[in-house]
Design a protein around this motif. Structure first.
Motif, PDB file in Angstrom:
ATOM      1  N   SER A   1       0.813  -1.217   0.000  1.00  0.00           N
ATOM      2  CA  SER A   1       0.000   0.000   0.000  1.00  0.00           C
ATOM      3  C   SER A   1       0.843   1.262   0.000  1.00  0.00           C
ATOM      4  CB  SER A   1      -0.936   0.005   1.219  1.00  0.00           C
ATOM      5  OG  SER A   1      -0.194  -0.107   2.422  1.00  0.00           O
ATOM      6  N   ASP A   2       2.145   1.138  -0.331  1.00  0.00           N
ATOM      7  CA  ASP A   2       3.019   2.309  -0.350  1.00  0.00           C
ATOM      8  C   ASP A   2       2.601   3.261  -1.474  1.00  0.00           C
ATOM      9  OD1 ASP A   2       4.571   0.960   1.606  1.00  0.00           O
ATOM     10  OD2 ASP A   2       5.567  -0.165   0.017  1.00  0.00           O
ATOM     11  N   SER A   3       2.850   4.541  -1.236  1.00  0.00           N
ATOM     12  CA  SER A   3       2.555   5.550  -2.248  1.00  0.00           C
ATOM     13  C   SER A   3       3.764   5.698  -3.168  1.00  0.00           C
ATOM     14  CB  SER A   3       2.236   6.881  -1.577  1.00  0.00           C
ATOM     15  OG  SER A   3       2.001   7.876  -2.554  1.00  0.00           O
ATOM     16  N   ILE A   4       3.634   5.257  -4.420  1.00  0.00           N
ATOM     17  CA  ILE A   4       4.736   5.312  -5.368  1.00  0.00           C
ATOM     18  C   ILE A   4       4.220   5.713  -6.739  1.00  0.00           C
ATOM     19  CG2 ILE A   4       6.149   3.562  -4.180  1.00  0.00           C
ATOM     20  CD1 ILE A   4       5.187   1.558  -6.309  1.00  0.00           C
ATOM     21  N   THR A   5       5.147   6.158  -7.593  1.00  0.00           N
ATOM     22  CA  THR A   5       4.871   6.412  -9.003  1.00  0.00           C
ATOM     23  C   THR A   5       5.923   5.686  -9.815  1.00  0.00           C
ATOM     24  OG1 THR A   5       3.883   8.560  -8.572  1.00  0.00           O
ATOM     25  CG2 THR A   5       4.628   8.151 -10.806  1.00  0.00           C
ATOM     26  N   LEU A   6       5.467   4.929 -10.823  1.00  0.00           N
ATOM     27  CA  LEU A   6       6.359   4.120 -11.654  1.00  0.00           C
ATOM     28  C   LEU A   6       6.395   4.673 -13.070  1.00  0.00           C
ATOM     29  CD1 LEU A   6       5.069   0.588 -10.514  1.00  0.00           C
ATOM     30  CD2 LEU A   6       7.067   1.832  -9.637  1.00  0.00           C
ATOM     31  N   LYS A   7       7.550   4.530 -13.706  1.00  0.00           N
ATOM     32  CA  LYS A   7       7.727   4.950 -15.095  1.00  0.00           C
ATOM     33  C   LYS A   7       7.817   3.706 -15.978  1.00  0.00           C
ATOM     34  CE  LYS A   7      11.059   7.182 -18.211  1.00  0.00           C
ATOM     35  NZ  LYS A   7      12.382   7.866 -18.295  1.00  0.00           N
ATOM     36  N   PHE A   8       7.105   3.739 -17.121  1.00  0.00           N
ATOM     37  CA  PHE A   8       7.116   2.635 -18.082  1.00  0.00           C
ATOM     38  C   PHE A   8       7.631   3.161 -19.422  1.00  0.00           C
ATOM     39  CE2 PHE A   8       4.099   1.462 -14.903  1.00  0.00           C
ATOM     40  CZ  PHE A   8       4.132   0.079 -14.828  1.00  0.00           C
ATOM     41  N   ASP A   9       8.560   2.428 -20.032  1.00  0.00           N
ATOM     42  CA  ASP A   9       8.987   2.693 -21.400  1.00  0.00           C
ATOM     43  C   ASP A   9       9.381   1.371 -22.027  1.00  0.00           C
ATOM     44  OD1 ASP A   9      11.444   2.194 -20.181  1.00  0.00           O
ATOM     45  OD2 ASP A   9      12.060   4.295 -20.190  1.00  0.00           O
ATOM     46  N   ALA A  10       9.950   1.390 -23.219  1.00  0.00           N
ATOM     47  CA  ALA A  10      10.292   0.156 -23.924  1.00  0.00           C
ATOM     48  C   ALA A  10      11.684   0.275 -24.512  1.00  0.00           C
ATOM     49  CB  ALA A  10       9.272  -0.122 -25.028  1.00  0.00           C
ATOM     50  N   GLU A  11      12.224  -0.879 -24.921  1.00  0.00           N
ATOM     51  CA  GLU A  11      13.531  -0.882 -25.578  1.00  0.00           C
ATOM     52  C   GLU A  11      13.353  -0.406 -27.017  1.00  0.00           C
ATOM     53  OE1 GLU A  11      17.303  -3.864 -26.557  1.00  0.00           O
ATOM     54  OE2 GLU A  11      15.692  -4.536 -25.218  1.00  0.00           O
ATOM     55  N   ALA A  12      14.170   0.576 -27.390  1.00  0.00           N
ATOM     56  CA  ALA A  12      14.070   1.169 -28.731  1.00  0.00           C
ATOM     57  C   ALA A  12      14.784   0.287 -29.731  1.00  0.00           C
ATOM     58  CB  ALA A  12      14.638   2.579 -28.723  1.00  0.00           C
ATOM     59  N   THR A  13      14.135  -0.804 -30.099  1.00  0.00           N
ATOM     60  CA  THR A  13      14.708  -1.738 -31.063  1.00  0.00           C
ATOM     61  C   THR A  13      13.577  -2.377 -31.852  1.00  0.00           C
ATOM     62  OG1 THR A  13      16.169  -3.658 -31.322  1.00  0.00           O
ATOM     63  CG2 THR A  13      14.668  -3.677 -29.439  1.00  0.00           C
ATOM     64  N   ASP A  14      13.915  -2.929 -33.019  1.00  0.00           N
ATOM     65  CA  ASP A  14      12.881  -3.512 -33.875  1.00  0.00           C
ATOM     66  C   ASP A  14      12.385  -4.850 -33.340  1.00  0.00           C
ATOM     67  OD1 ASP A  14      13.248  -1.366 -35.566  1.00  0.00           O
ATOM     68  OD2 ASP A  14      14.683  -2.427 -36.844  1.00  0.00           O
ATOM     69  N   ASP A  15      13.282  -5.646 -32.776  1.00  0.00           N
ATOM     70  CA  ASP A  15      12.931  -7.001 -32.341  1.00  0.00           C
ATOM     71  C   ASP A  15      13.749  -7.316 -31.094  1.00  0.00           C
ATOM     72  OD1 ASP A  15      11.809  -9.509 -32.279  1.00  0.00           O
ATOM     73  OD2 ASP A  15      12.897 -10.301 -34.009  1.00  0.00           O
ATOM     74  N   ALA A  16      13.156  -7.136 -29.923  1.00  0.00           N
ATOM     75  CA  ALA A  16      13.892  -7.195 -28.658  1.00  0.00           C
ATOM     76  C   ALA A  16      14.326  -8.623 -28.340  1.00  0.00           C
ATOM     77  CB  ALA A  16      13.027  -6.639 -27.541  1.00  0.00           C
ATOM     78  N   THR A  17      15.511  -8.733 -27.746  1.00  0.00           N
ATOM     79  CA  THR A  17      16.058 -10.036 -27.360  1.00  0.00           C
ATOM     80  C   THR A  17      15.761 -10.302 -25.891  1.00  0.00           C
ATOM     81  OG1 THR A  17      18.187  -9.025 -26.808  1.00  0.00           O
ATOM     82  CG2 THR A  17      17.908  -9.859 -29.060  1.00  0.00           C
ATOM     83  N   THR A  18      15.887 -11.591 -25.501  1.00  0.00           N
ATOM     84  CA  THR A  18      15.621 -11.964 -24.119  1.00  0.00           C
ATOM     85  C   THR A  18      16.719 -11.449 -23.203  1.00  0.00           C
ATOM     86  OG1 THR A  18      14.926 -13.821 -22.737  1.00  0.00           O
ATOM     87  CG2 THR A  18      16.843 -14.180 -24.169  1.00  0.00           C
ATOM     88  N   PHE A  19      16.474 -11.479 -21.886  1.00  0.00           N
ATOM     89  CA  PHE A  19      17.419 -10.938 -20.909  1.00  0.00           C
ATOM     90  C   PHE A  19      18.435 -12.007 -20.499  1.00  0.00           C
ATOM     91  CE2 PHE A  19      13.240  -8.826 -20.067  1.00  0.00           C
ATOM     92  CZ  PHE A  19      13.582  -7.602 -20.621  1.00  0.00           C
TER      93      PHE A  19
END
Length: 1012
Positions: free
Chosen positions: A437-455
């Protein structure tokens, strides 16, 4: 409406533009009265040419001199609508009925009735549920109305009277029915021909034993005689079980049939030449009845004969048949078609009529792609600043773990979204791993690539220096989380992020996207913990949902009767409308065209000459990056308007087979195309047929490419477009798309028969006749009426087989006749015959005819005649020297037991005040005397202390009764035995099922003969 007819005739004299008139279609889809008592509603152009609404005529029902004419002069584009309030100023009275005729510039007339049923009687029935009830309980009055008019007009605002007419005059001393509710619904906005509406009222019944209250239901502004009556009888509570039955009255049903309705039965005994029986008794053929192959077996039905002359007054004789069409012409029955789209209904998702839902298609207006993290290395956490990366954590802690902030990464694979798709929704769904129940704000973005690889677990694997981020991002402040619950980001949170990815130059279908999460604000150790792939085998891993459209694509517009045979079809605007398969092409979906042979057929009609871009009617996407990809296409060639069938088997190579017509077919006429990929070498065939059934061209291409002969399709398939190649939008109408995945159709008879098959308003033709026949041999002695070459529409079986009641259409035909007198030696004979094909013009489909089905709604196949003065006698005969035996069939859904109280056989003397009845004595007894009170009959016996044996679903029960007397008992009272004669027989069945629900059913057996 004679005045209207005179005016209408003067408007239909022009014969120019007849071709356009054939393509013109419009519907009045709703009518209402505004709060200011003005006429309003919607007129929709369902055709493919502009509609010019010229005139609207309005006549008040029953007032011939009230005709009003309105000059409209409104043009409506195909697919568009106009409100009546905007073009007509007419004051309406909600208590009155109106007949309206709308006439177009080309002379097309559309008749519709408002608050009125026109000049013909409708099929109206009434039922009381239950028919017998205890004092102070509620009864439901049910009225069913079927639009069986021969006039193909819809009835708008079909409205029942506010209350049924109630007759309690026979009650001594008195009884009452107190209104509770109804009618429900208060009206039906639109009842098309063949459709049925149901209205209910609820009343509380007060009275003493044997009181009867009669309810007569009717329609506002209907024909005065177009009514139906039902009766509720009050009786004393005899046991707690019967009290419960009254309480559950809304679940009861009555299958009574009045004497004007002749049900078509499957039994053939006691009829001339072993034909079928026809009489006024409930269908008793079980849940599936009898299916007659009408195309091979004419169906003939006979009434029985009795001792009385029968007089049938003048009025409408209505034939109501339950029919189902075969999907293919004779030469293709059982040949394994994989996909059929007849477009009989307007729906965003079109069902594959072959029956497999995994091959359904949907309009291109909007698609949804849902992808879940599907491997351990496809979600990861990287602590910062240490750079330690973990791909095997059991949870994803956003954005803090182990005293360090962290990046969380999620990889979503094989995202089937085309390049430059328009994103309308994009959001993530998580399953909470803990309560936070903590008060937080999260940021979402993506990898700038055509076809992302696994981690991987290499240091700093998720860092922006190794995996650059999109310029687009979005923030989210999540609500409080409770462990094991699901939580989603806002629907549009990731729109800009996903849009940036699919707009990349290197993006293609079925590539992968990485989404990252990091802290924006919140105190140290504040977080939201979500399940990872490594929790529970991946079923609770994060989910990415994306809704999108293709290059602004929309769904095509539906035309209810604009198809090649008056069938439904879709209008494609040539700009941005198409259908697309819901699932990818695959062998499991029955549309994998990798290996040969294949056949695809369709009807098409252009709206204009083809311009500088190919127009694709059917297109399968293949491997590779289109246009350098494997493909399978049927299209109209740019500028030439020629039909082309083409498939490519070598990505970017020259292994392409093409069949192209010699002539152009973009002249706004209907054409049938059959494109065949042959099994020999890399050959193709292309057949073009016109609407009259003439084969215009046969193209054969015989090639054998040196490379592979596989068309490696792995994406979606389209109707009206090829999205992978910037649209190639088709402009015109398409209908009846059919595909065989492993068959090449022959020129004759298969292609020829299919091209000459009518999937519209005349898929079949039948003849019907009513005759008088002699009692013994069934020889026709007098023709009452015949109807020849009646058009029967296509009733799609949807691949569900002959036992699916929902796929049987209702075919109604009305013949008005003068009075008919049947002597006591006459049988009434009804015959329906299938009309064979017209050589070289028309191939009818096989036709299934269902009779005697207990579960068909609103009813099984029947004939409705004006009420005769004496009912036709049924085929039931009771020999008093035997125990009365009545066979019932348990159609389910639960097994049941019968009880002694309430299970009776009743014989009503139609000419007197005396009735007779018998009490149940056993069920399924095997004894010589089924009513024996001892010995071996104990297993089957039914009495006050013993219920019947269990009757499972889909099993029969033979009910035996004690002697039929005026004082029914177990043959001990000395009551008067029923004398020989003719009686109206009823069987009341009382019992309960495996779920504990009680039931009381009234089976009307019709007029029966009792003999010594």
């Amino acid at each position: 409406m004679n005045i209207l007819s005179d005016f209408s005739e003067s408007l239909i004299t022009e014969e120019k533009r007849q071709k356009e008139k054939q393509t013109e279609a419009f519907e009045i889809t709703s009518v209402e009265i505004t709060p200011l008592d003005k006429l309003d509603g919607v007129v929709t152009n369902t055709g493919q040419v502009p509609l010019g609404v010229k005139t609207l005529w309005i006549e008040e029902t029953g007032t011939p001199d009230s005709v009003r004419k309105f000059d409209i002069g409104e043009i409506i584009a195909p697919g568009n609508q106009v409100n009546l309030l905007d073009i007509v100023d007419f004051d309406m009275d909600s208590t009155k009925g109106y007949t309206m005729k709308m006439i177009s510039d080309r002379g097309t007339i559309k008749t519709f009735y408002v608050n009125s049923v026109g000049s013909s009687s409708l099929y109206v029935t009434a039922r009381s549920i239950p028919p017998t009830i205890s004092n102070s309980f509620d009864a439901t009055i049910l009225m069913r109305v079927t639009n069986n008019s021969t006039n193909p007009a819809a009835i708008l605002n079909l409205t029942p009277t506010e209350f049924p007419t109630i007759d309690d005059s026979t009650c001594i001393p008195d009884c009452s029915a107190t209104y509770v509710s109804g009618p429900t619904p208060s009206f039906y906005p639109r009842l098309k021909p063949g459709e049925t509406a149901a209205f209910t009222w609820t009343y509380t019944i007060e009275g003493i034993n044997s009181n009867q209250i009669h309810f007569t239901t009717s329609l506002e502004n209907g024909i005065p005689s177009n009514t139906a009556t039902t009766t509720v009888e009050v009786r004393d509570i005899l046991s707690a079980l019967e009290s419960g039955t009254a309480i559950s009255s809304l679940g009861l049903q009555s299958n009574g049939v009045d004497s004007s309705i002749l049900i078509l039965h499957e039994e053939t005994d006691r009829t001339p030449s072993g034909q079928y029986q026809m009489f006024s008794a409930s269908p008793d053929g079980g849940s599936n009845g009898l299916k007659i192959d009408l195309d091979s077996t004419p169906a003939t039905f006979f009434t029985n004969t009795g001792s009385n002359e029968i007089n049938i007054p003048a009025g409408d004789w209505v034939t109501s048949l339950r029919l189902q069409s075969e999907a293919m012409p004779d030469s293709l029955v059982g040949e394994g078609e994989d996909m059929i789209f007849h477009f009989n209904t307007n729906s965003e998702v079109q069902d594959n009529s072959e029956g497999s839902s995994d091959r359904d298609i949907q309009g291109c207006a909007s698609f949804t792609e849902t992808v879940q993290v599907n491997s351990s290395s496809d979600d990861a956490e990287q602590r910062n600043p240490s750079g330690t990366t973990d791909t095997g954590s059991s949870d994803l802690e956003m954005p803090y773990d182990g005293n360090e902030d962290q990046y969380v990464g999620m990889r979503f694979t094989n995202i089937d979204i085309p390049k430059n798709a328009i994103i309308s929704k994009a959001y993530l769904t998580f399953r909470a791993d803990s309560s936070d129940s903590d008060s937080i704000t999260l940021k979402f973005d993506a990898e700038a690539t055509d076809d992302a690889t696994t981690f991987s677990e290499s240091s700093n694997n998720l860092s922006p220096s190794n995996r650059p981020r999109t310029s687009a991002s979005a923030n989210w402040s999540p609500e409080n989380w409770s462990n094991n619950n699901y939580y989603s980001t806002p629907d549009t949170l990731l729109n800009s992020v996903i849009q940036e990815i699919v707009n990349r130059a290197g993006w293609n279908n079925n590539q992968d996207i990485n989404i990252f999460v990091e802290r924006v604000s919140g105190s140290s150790n504040d977080k939201r913990r979500a399940d990872s792939y490594d929790t529970g085998g991946g079923s609770d891993a994060p989910i990415l949902t994306i809704e999108y459209s293709v290059s602004g694509a929309e769904s095509p517009t539906y035309s209810a009767n604009g198809g090649p045979h008056g069938s439904g079809a879709y209008v494609f605007n040539g700009v941005n409308t198409c259908f697309r398969s819901i699932n990818d092409v695959s062998s499991s979906n029955g549309n994998d065209i990798t290996s040969k042979p294949d056949t695809t057929t369709l009807w098409f009609k252009t709206a204009a000459a083809v311009g500088s871009t190919d127009q694709h009617m059917v297109a399968f996407e293949g491997s590779g990056t289109c246009p350098s990809c494997d493909y399978y296409r049927i299209f109209l060639e740019a500028n030439t308007g020629k039909v082309v069938f083409e498939f490519n088997m070598d990505v970017g190579g020259s292994d392409t087979t093409t069949c192209k017509s010699v002539n152009r077919y973009d002249d706004q006429q209907w054409y049938h195309i059959a494109a065949v990929r042959k099994s020999q070498n890399d050959r193709c065939d292309l057949y073009v047929t016109d609407l009259a059934g003439n084969t215009l061209e046969t193209i054969n291409e015989n090639v054998n490419h040196p490379g592979t002969d596989s068309v490696d399709t792995d994406g979606k398939w389209y109707i009206g477009s090829n999205s992978a190649e910037n649209g190639n939008w088709f402009h015109g109408m398409i209908d009846d798309v059919i595909h065989w995945n492993n068959k090449e159709l022959s020129a004759s008879p298969e292609v020829l028969e299919l091209a000459r098959t009518n999937y519209g308003i005349a898929a079949h033709k039948i003849n019907i006749s009513f005759t008088k026949s002699d009692f013994v041999l069934g020889i026709n002695t007098e023709t009452i009426a015949t109807a020849i070459d009646l058009d029967v529409p296509f009733y799609d079986s949807m691949g569900n087989g002959v036992d699916d009641d929902s796929t049987y259409g209702v075919f109604n035909y009305t013949i008005p006749l003068s009075n008919v007198t049947m002597s006591n030696l006459d049988r009434l004979n009804f015959t329906v015959n299938y009309v064979e094909s017209t050589p070289n013009v028309w191939y009818p489909l096989q036709l299934n005819f269902k009779i005697d089905d207990e579960t068909h709604t609103p009813t099984s196949s029947l004939i409705q005649i004006p009420p005769p003065d004496t009912p036709f006698i049924s085929y039931w005969t009771y020999d008093k020297s035997d125990r009365l035996e009545v066979t019932i069939y348990n159609v389910g859904p639960e097994g049941s037991w019968l009880v002694y109280q309430g299970t009776r056989a009743v014989f009503k003397d139609p000419d007197g005040d005396v009735s007779y009845a018998g009490i149940i004595c056993s069920v399924n007894s095997t004894e010589s005397d089924p009513c024996n009170t001892g010995g071996g009959n104990n297993e089957w016996r039914v009495d006050e202390d013993r219920d019947s044996i269990f009757i499972p679903v889909d099993n029969i029960g033979k009910i035996y009764f004690w002697d039929i007397q005026n004082r029914p008992d177990r043959d001990v009272s000395g009551g008067t035995e029923i004398p020989a004669g003719e009686y109206d027989m009823f069987v009341f069945i009382n019992g309960y099922d495996e779920e504990g629900s009680t039931f009381l059913r009234n089976l009307e057996m019709g007029r029966v003969k009792v003999q010594d």
